[in-house]
Scaffold this motif. Sequence first.
Motif, mmCIF file in Angstrom:
data_model
loop_
_atom_site.group_PDB
_atom_site.id
_atom_site.type_symbol
_atom_site.label_atom_id
_atom_site.label_comp_id
_atom_site.label_asym_id
_atom_site.label_seq_id
_atom_site.Cartn_x
_atom_site.Cartn_y
_atom_site.Cartn_z
ATOM 1 N N LEU A 87 0.833 -1.208 -0.031
ATOM 2 C CA LEU A 87 0.043 0.139 -0.065
ATOM 3 C C LEU A 87 0.814 1.158 0.015
ATOM 4 N N ARG A 88 1.948 1.195 0.777
ATOM 5 C CA ARG A 88 2.860 2.469 0.707
ATOM 6 C C ARG A 88 3.385 2.666 -0.549
ATOM 7 N N CYS A 89 3.726 1.586 -1.140
ATOM 8 C CA CYS A 89 4.453 1.642 -2.734
ATOM 9 C C CYS A 89 3.243 2.326 -3.595
ATOM 10 N N LEU A 90 1.875 1.797 -3.450
ATOM 11 C CA LEU A 90 0.970 2.344 -4.435
ATOM 12 C C LEU A 90 0.754 3.809 -4.195
ATOM 13 N N HIS A 91 0.732 4.138 -2.736
ATOM 14 C CA HIS A 91 0.411 5.604 -2.463
ATOM 15 C C HIS A 91 1.584 6.306 -2.947
ATOM 16 N N ASP A 92 2.742 6.088 -2.774
ATOM 17 C CA ASP A 92 3.961 6.919 -3.101
ATOM 18 C C ASP A 92 4.047 6.987 -4.741
ATOM 19 N N SER A 94 1.410 6.923 -6.759
ATOM 20 C CA SER A 94 0.368 7.910 -7.144
ATOM 21 C C SER A 94 0.564 9.419 -6.938
ATOM 22 N N VAL A 95 1.441 9.852 -6.202
ATOM 23 C CA VAL A 95 1.514 11.095 -5.820
ATOM 24 C C VAL A 95 1.800 11.843 -7.308
ATOM 25 N N GLY A 96 2.426 11.397 -8.158
ATOM 26 C CA GLY A 96 2.631 11.928 -9.616
ATOM 27 C C GLY A 96 1.235 12.143 -10.316
ATOM 28 N N PHE A 97 0.372 11.412 -10.041
ATOM 29 C CA PHE A 97 -0.634 11.332 -10.535
ATOM 30 C C PHE A 97 -1.634 12.410 -10.151
ATOM 31 N N ILE A 98 -1.529 12.544 -8.850
ATOM 32 C CA ILE A 98 -2.445 13.958 -8.383
ATOM 33 C C ILE A 98 -1.605 15.111 -8.626
ATOM 34 N N VAL A 116 -6.101 16.183 -0.477
ATOM 35 C CA VAL A 116 -5.706 14.989 -1.377
ATOM 36 C C VAL A 116 -4.108 15.025 -1.333
ATOM 37 N N GLU A 117 -3.744 13.825 -0.870
ATOM 38 C CA GLU A 117 -2.271 13.595 -0.779
ATOM 39 C C GLU A 117 -1.891 12.358 -1.723
ATOM 40 N N VAL A 118 -2.748 11.378 -1.952
ATOM 41 C CA VAL A 118 -2.703 10.376 -2.667
ATOM 42 C C VAL A 118 -3.868 9.770 -3.477
ATOM 43 N N MET A 119 -3.697 8.719 -4.293
ATOM 44 C CA MET A 119 -4.627 8.115 -4.730
ATOM 45 C C MET A 119 -4.994 6.855 -4.050
ATOM 46 N N CYS A 120 -6.353 6.705 -3.148
ATOM 47 C CA CYS A 120 -6.552 5.866 -2.242
ATOM 48 C C CYS A 120 -7.029 4.826 -3.076
ATOM 49 N N HIS A 121 -6.816 3.424 -2.815
ATOM 50 C CA HIS A 121 -7.484 2.251 -3.404
ATOM 51 C C HIS A 121 -9.087 2.155 -3.003
ATOM 52 N N GLY A 122 -9.098 2.618 -1.469
ATOM 53 C CA GLY A 122 -10.701 2.510 -1.382
ATOM 54 C C GLY A 122 -11.299 1.330 -0.794
ATOM 55 N N ASP A 141 -8.875 -4.737 -8.395
ATOM 56 C CA ASP A 141 -10.574 -4.016 -8.114
ATOM 57 C C ASP A 141 -10.184 -2.626 -7.657
ATOM 58 N N PHE A 142 -10.038 -1.864 -8.606
ATOM 59 C CA PHE A 142 -9.647 -0.359 -8.274
ATOM 60 C C PHE A 142 -10.721 0.528 -8.583
ATOM 61 N N ASP A 143 -12.118 -0.035 -8.525
ATOM 62 C CA ASP A 143 -13.234 0.752 -8.808
ATOM 63 C C ASP A 143 -13.501 1.827 -7.823
ATOM 64 N N THR A 144 -13.100 1.544 -6.567
ATOM 65 C CA THR A 144 -13.336 2.562 -5.347
ATOM 66 C C THR A 144 -12.258 3.641 -5.368
ATOM 67 N N ALA A 145 -11.167 3.613 -6.093
ATOM 68 C CA ALA A 145 -9.949 4.429 -6.066
ATOM 69 C C ALA A 145 -10.685 5.740 -6.249
ATOM 70 N N HIS A 146 -9.947 6.689 -5.412
ATOM 71 C CA HIS A 146 -10.285 8.229 -5.434
ATOM 72 C C HIS A 146 -9.101 8.874 -4.756
ATOM 73 N N PRO A 147 -9.190 10.304 -5.125
ATOM 74 C CA PRO A 147 -8.086 11.281 -4.124
ATOM 75 C C PRO A 147 -8.575 11.287 -3.002
ATOM 76 N N ALA A 148 -7.576 11.193 -2.054
ATOM 77 C CA ALA A 148 -7.776 11.502 -0.651
ATOM 78 C C ALA A 148 -6.621 11.393 0.409
#
Length: 257
Positions: A87-92, A94-98, A116-122, A141-148
Motif C-alpha cells: 500500500l505504501r508503494c501504491l500511495h507513493d 500515485s503522488v505523480g498522478f495527483i 488530497v495526498e494520494v490516490m486511495c485504493h478505497g 479491483d480499483f473501482d473505489t479508487a479516489h483522491p484523498a
Amino acid sequence: MEILSGGRENAIFKRNDTVVRPLNSYSSSIHLLLQHFEKQGIEGVPRFVAIDGDNEVVTFVEGQTVNYPLSGAAASDAAVKSAGKLLRCLHDASVGFIADASYKYQQWMLPVREPVEVMCHGDYAPYNVALVGNEVVGIFDFDTAHPAPRLWDLAYAIYCWAPFKTHVYDKLGELPDQIYRAKLFCDAYGMTKSQRQQLVATMIERLQALVDFMKQQATEGNTQFIANLADGHHLSYLADIDYLQQNGKQIIAGLME
C-alpha cells in the motif's frame, strides 16, 4: 471464459490472462490511474488492455485470493507486513498522478476528500489482494479508487487487516491480537506518530461514511446496496464503530509502543 467469484455475480470473467469486467461511468478515470502505475513500473496491479463493448479488459493479477474468515497465509504476520508495504508503494507511486490537477475533473465512484495526498485504493482488504505463499504480491479491483489523504485509505485497510470486526464470521482473535496485527501494518507502511494517533477516529469516520454511502446508493435505486441493507450489512459496520469507540484508547496505546 471462467467466471470469477466475488464482486458482481456472473459479471466478471477470466479470459486467458485477462479479466473482463463491466464498464462503469468512472472506468475511464481508473484506466488512467492504472496506466500511470504501469508507467511507474509498479508490479502486481492490473494493466488496462482494452474496451470490449460494454466491458473493460485488464490483465489478470496472479496469486491466491482469500476472503473472511481469515486463515492460513492471509492471517500470517508476513501477509500483514507485505500488505502494508504494498500500500505504501501504491500511495507513493500515485503522488505523480495527483500532481496533475486534472484528477479534479475525472469521475470517481467515491468523492474526492481533502487534503488530497494520494490516490486511495478505497477497499484495500484481504479479498482484493493476491498472495504467493504468505506474501501479498498484488492488488486488484480499483473501482473505489479516489483522491484523498493517506490516512483515509490506511484507516479502512487496517480496519480490514487487523481486523477490528465484531461479526463472528469476520472476527480474528481478540483485541490484543488485533492491535498486534494493526501495529505490524502501521510499521510496515511507515506510519507517523500523528497518523497513529488519528487512526481510530479516522476508522470511525471512514466506516460511518461507508454506511452513509450505502444508504445513499440504496435511495438512488442501486439494487446491490438495497440488498446489502436488507441483509443488515450496515449493522455490522455500526457495531464495529461502537467497538472502536469503546477500545480506541487501548488501540492507540498499542500502536504507539
